[in-house]
Design a protein around this motif. Structure first.
Motif, PDB file in Angstrom:
ATOM      1  N   GLY A 157       0.803  -1.222   0.000  1.00  0.00           N
ATOM      2  CA  GLY A 157       0.000   0.000   0.000  1.00  0.00           C
ATOM      3  C   GLY A 157       0.829   1.261   0.000  1.00  0.00           C
ATOM      4  N   ASP A 158       2.111   1.153   0.368  1.00  0.00           N
ATOM      5  CA  ASP A 158       3.014   2.300   0.282  1.00  0.00           C
ATOM      6  C   ASP A 158       3.454   2.496  -1.168  1.00  0.00           C
ATOM      7  OD1 ASP A 158       2.816   2.622   3.015  1.00  0.00           O
ATOM      8  OD2 ASP A 158       4.737   1.649   3.456  1.00  0.00           O
ATOM      9  N   ASP A 159       3.968   3.674  -1.462  1.00  0.00           N
ATOM     10  CA  ASP A 159       4.377   3.970  -2.835  1.00  0.00           C
ATOM     11  C   ASP A 159       5.494   4.991  -2.813  1.00  0.00           C
ATOM     12  OD1 ASP A 159       4.315   3.697  -5.575  1.00  0.00           O
ATOM     13  OD2 ASP A 159       2.844   5.284  -5.872  1.00  0.00           O
ATOM     14  N   LEU A 160       6.407   4.868  -3.781  1.00  0.00           N
ATOM     15  CA  LEU A 160       7.492   5.840  -3.944  1.00  0.00           C
ATOM     16  C   LEU A 160       7.808   5.973  -5.428  1.00  0.00           C
ATOM     17  CD1 LEU A 160       9.776   7.642  -2.698  1.00  0.00           C
ATOM     18  CD2 LEU A 160      11.245   5.632  -2.851  1.00  0.00           C
ATOM     19  N   ALA A 161       7.875   7.199  -5.907  1.00  0.00           N
ATOM     20  CA  ALA A 161       8.238   7.471  -7.301  1.00  0.00           C
ATOM     21  C   ALA A 161       9.112   8.708  -7.367  1.00  0.00           C
ATOM     22  CB  ALA A 161       6.991   7.654  -8.164  1.00  0.00           C
ATOM     23  N   ILE A 181      10.165   7.151 -12.388  1.00  0.00           N
ATOM     24  CA  ILE A 181      10.573   5.811 -11.981  1.00  0.00           C
ATOM     25  C   ILE A 181       9.845   5.436 -10.696  1.00  0.00           C
ATOM     26  CG2 ILE A 181      12.503   4.305 -11.383  1.00  0.00           C
ATOM     27  CD1 ILE A 181      14.351   6.267 -12.799  1.00  0.00           C
ATOM     28  N   GLY A 182       9.182   4.301 -10.719  1.00  0.00           N
ATOM     29  CA  GLY A 182       8.529   3.789  -9.520  1.00  0.00           C
ATOM     30  C   GLY A 182       9.422   2.774  -8.832  1.00  0.00           C
ATOM     31  N   TRP A 183       9.466   2.816  -7.505  1.00  0.00           N
ATOM     32  CA  TRP A 183      10.355   1.959  -6.731  1.00  0.00           C
ATOM     33  C   TRP A 183       9.542   1.022  -5.846  1.00  0.00           C
ATOM     34  CZ3 TRP A 183      15.297   2.737  -8.262  1.00  0.00           C
ATOM     35  CH2 TRP A 183      15.594   3.979  -8.856  1.00  0.00           C
ATOM     36  N   SER A 184      10.115  -0.152  -5.570  1.00  0.00           N
ATOM     37  CA  SER A 184       9.498  -1.105  -4.662  1.00  0.00           C
ATOM     38  C   SER A 184      10.521  -1.501  -3.594  1.00  0.00           C
ATOM     39  CB  SER A 184       9.032  -2.351  -5.426  1.00  0.00           C
ATOM     40  OG  SER A 184      10.146  -3.141  -5.816  1.00  0.00           O
ATOM     41  N   ASN A 185      10.070  -2.295  -2.606  1.00  0.00           N
ATOM     42  CA  ASN A 185      11.008  -2.718  -1.561  1.00  0.00           C
ATOM     43  C   ASN A 185      12.002  -3.766  -2.062  1.00  0.00           C
ATOM     44  OD1 ASN A 185       9.284  -4.880  -1.762  1.00  0.00           O
ATOM     45  ND2 ASN A 185       8.434  -4.675   0.306  1.00  0.00           N
ATOM     46  N   ARG A 206       7.675  11.597  -4.870  1.00  0.00           N
ATOM     47  CA  ARG A 206       6.299  11.344  -4.440  1.00  0.00           C
ATOM     48  C   ARG A 206       6.284  10.122  -3.520  1.00  0.00           C
ATOM     49  NH1 ARG A 206       3.220  14.178  -8.413  1.00  0.00           N
ATOM     50  NH2 ARG A 206       4.395  14.513 -10.348  1.00  0.00           N
ATOM     51  N   ARG A 207       5.671  10.291  -2.354  1.00  0.00           N
ATOM     52  CA  ARG A 207       5.570   9.191  -1.385  1.00  0.00           C
ATOM     53  C   ARG A 207       4.113   8.971  -1.001  1.00  0.00           C
ATOM     54  NH1 ARG A 207       9.719  12.423   0.535  1.00  0.00           N
ATOM     55  NH2 ARG A 207      11.776  11.457   0.849  1.00  0.00           N
ATOM     56  N   LYS A 208       3.805   7.720  -0.697  1.00  0.00           N
ATOM     57  CA  LYS A 208       2.536   7.370  -0.056  1.00  0.00           C
ATOM     58  C   LYS A 208       2.859   6.415   1.075  1.00  0.00           C
ATOM     59  CE  LYS A 208      -2.085   5.506  -0.858  1.00  0.00           C
ATOM     60  NZ  LYS A 208      -3.006   4.862  -1.849  1.00  0.00           N
ATOM     61  N   ILE A 209       2.664   6.871   2.296  1.00  0.00           N
ATOM     62  CA  ILE A 209       3.001   6.090   3.485  1.00  0.00           C
ATOM     63  C   ILE A 209       1.783   6.046   4.388  1.00  0.00           C
ATOM     64  CG2 ILE A 209       4.563   5.864   5.463  1.00  0.00           C
ATOM     65  CD1 ILE A 209       6.603   7.541   3.941  1.00  0.00           C
ATOM     66  N   SER A 213      -0.307  10.761   1.172  1.00  0.00           N
ATOM     67  CA  SER A 213       0.536  11.093   0.028  1.00  0.00           C
ATOM     68  C   SER A 213       1.226  12.437   0.238  1.00  0.00           C
ATOM     69  CB  SER A 213      -0.300  11.150  -1.256  1.00  0.00           C
ATOM     70  OG  SER A 213      -0.875   9.886  -1.533  1.00  0.00           O
ATOM     71  N   THR A 214       2.504  12.503  -0.086  1.00  0.00           N
ATOM     72  CA  THR A 214       3.270  13.747   0.001  1.00  0.00           C
ATOM     73  C   THR A 214       4.119  13.897  -1.261  1.00  0.00           C
ATOM     74  OG1 THR A 214       5.127  12.667   1.145  1.00  0.00           O
ATOM     75  CG2 THR A 214       3.389  13.655   2.520  1.00  0.00           C
ATOM     76  N   SER A 215       4.569  15.118  -1.496  1.00  0.00           N
ATOM     77  CA  SER A 215       5.400  15.393  -2.664  1.00  0.00           C
ATOM     78  C   SER A 215       6.370  16.510  -2.334  1.00  0.00           C
ATOM     79  CB  SER A 215       4.527  15.799  -3.856  1.00  0.00           C
ATOM     80  OG  SER A 215       5.313  16.108  -4.985  1.00  0.00           O
TER      81      SER A 215
END
Length: 238
Positions: A157-161, A181-185, A206-209, A213-215
């Protein structure tokens, strides 16, 4: 290197399916005296401020349907002068008016310029007795040694780009304007990223924790041909 390219904003890219096609030369069309079509412009770098001399350009008529067979016809060729200027003149045949489209094709040193193998100027259909102005900017290449801290703490459910963007200078077309670019663990912590050199590069993180969501945005400037280090604390351990 385990990361996924979400999107690569590229103008003027043409995929050709040529297995059943033919290519022919019609360079005699450059000798036209009436009803000629002209394409004039510049090939530049460093945000449209530095000319790229001695670049060979070729105008091609492309009548290859998607996943089909057809004809590619070379119409005119020239090289840029010391100021990056070029001038292409040719005659458009009747069948070239009725179908297909035109493009300008050229190659640059991909060790020096960013994604040079993608640099094609697509101009689609044009008319006889017409002058078209096209100025093109080709970014030089630089490298960012990107380190991602605490990436293995990323949860479902988290996200980082990371979004790297570099705008086209005013009055110029540019095939490559950035990448997301999207990143995963499972991504590697250290990654070498190709970006534009000698121009401002806008980096948006861009983060979703935990559903939030934050940028954040930072502007980077990398000298062409160099490698710079940059670290992002992903904050997934907070």
């Amino acid at each position: 290197m385990k990361f996924r390219i979400l999107s690569l904003k590229i103008l003027s890219v043409l995929l050709l399916f040529t297995s059943c096609s033919k290519e022919e030369n019609d360079f005699i069309s450059q000798n036209c005296e009436t009803d000629c079509t002209e394409i004039i412009g510049k090939i530049m770098t460093d945000n449209g401020t530095v000319p790229i001399p001695d670049v060979e350009l070729t105008v091609k008529w492309d009548n290859i349907p998607y996943l089909g067979s057809g004809t590619i016809r070379n119409k005119a060729t020239t090289r840029t002068d010391s100021e990056g200027n070029f001038n292409l003149k040719f005659y458009i045949r009747d069948d070239e008016i009725e179908a297909g489209g035109f493009r300008i094709e050229y190659e640059l040193n991909e060790n020096e310029y960013l994604s040079s193998h993608l640099n094609r100027i697509t101009i689609f259909q044009i008319a006889r007795d017409t002058t078209l102005n096209i100025n093109y900017n080709i970014p030089k290449k630089a490298f960012l040694n990107l380190s991602l801290l605490n990436l293995n703490d990323m949860q479902i459910g988290d996200d980082l780009a990371t979004d790297f963007s570099y705008a086209s200078p005013s009055g110029f077309d540019q095939s490559v304007t950035g990448q997301v670019i999207g990143w995963s663990n499972e991504s590697e912590q250290n990654n070498l990223i190709e970006v534009a050199g000698n121009v401002p590069v806008e980096l948006r993180i861009r983060r979703k924790i935990n559903g939030v969501s934050t940028s954040e945005i930072e502007t980077l400037f990398l000298e062409a041909g160099t490698t710079s280090d940059y670290t992002i604390d992903t904050d997934f351990n907070n």
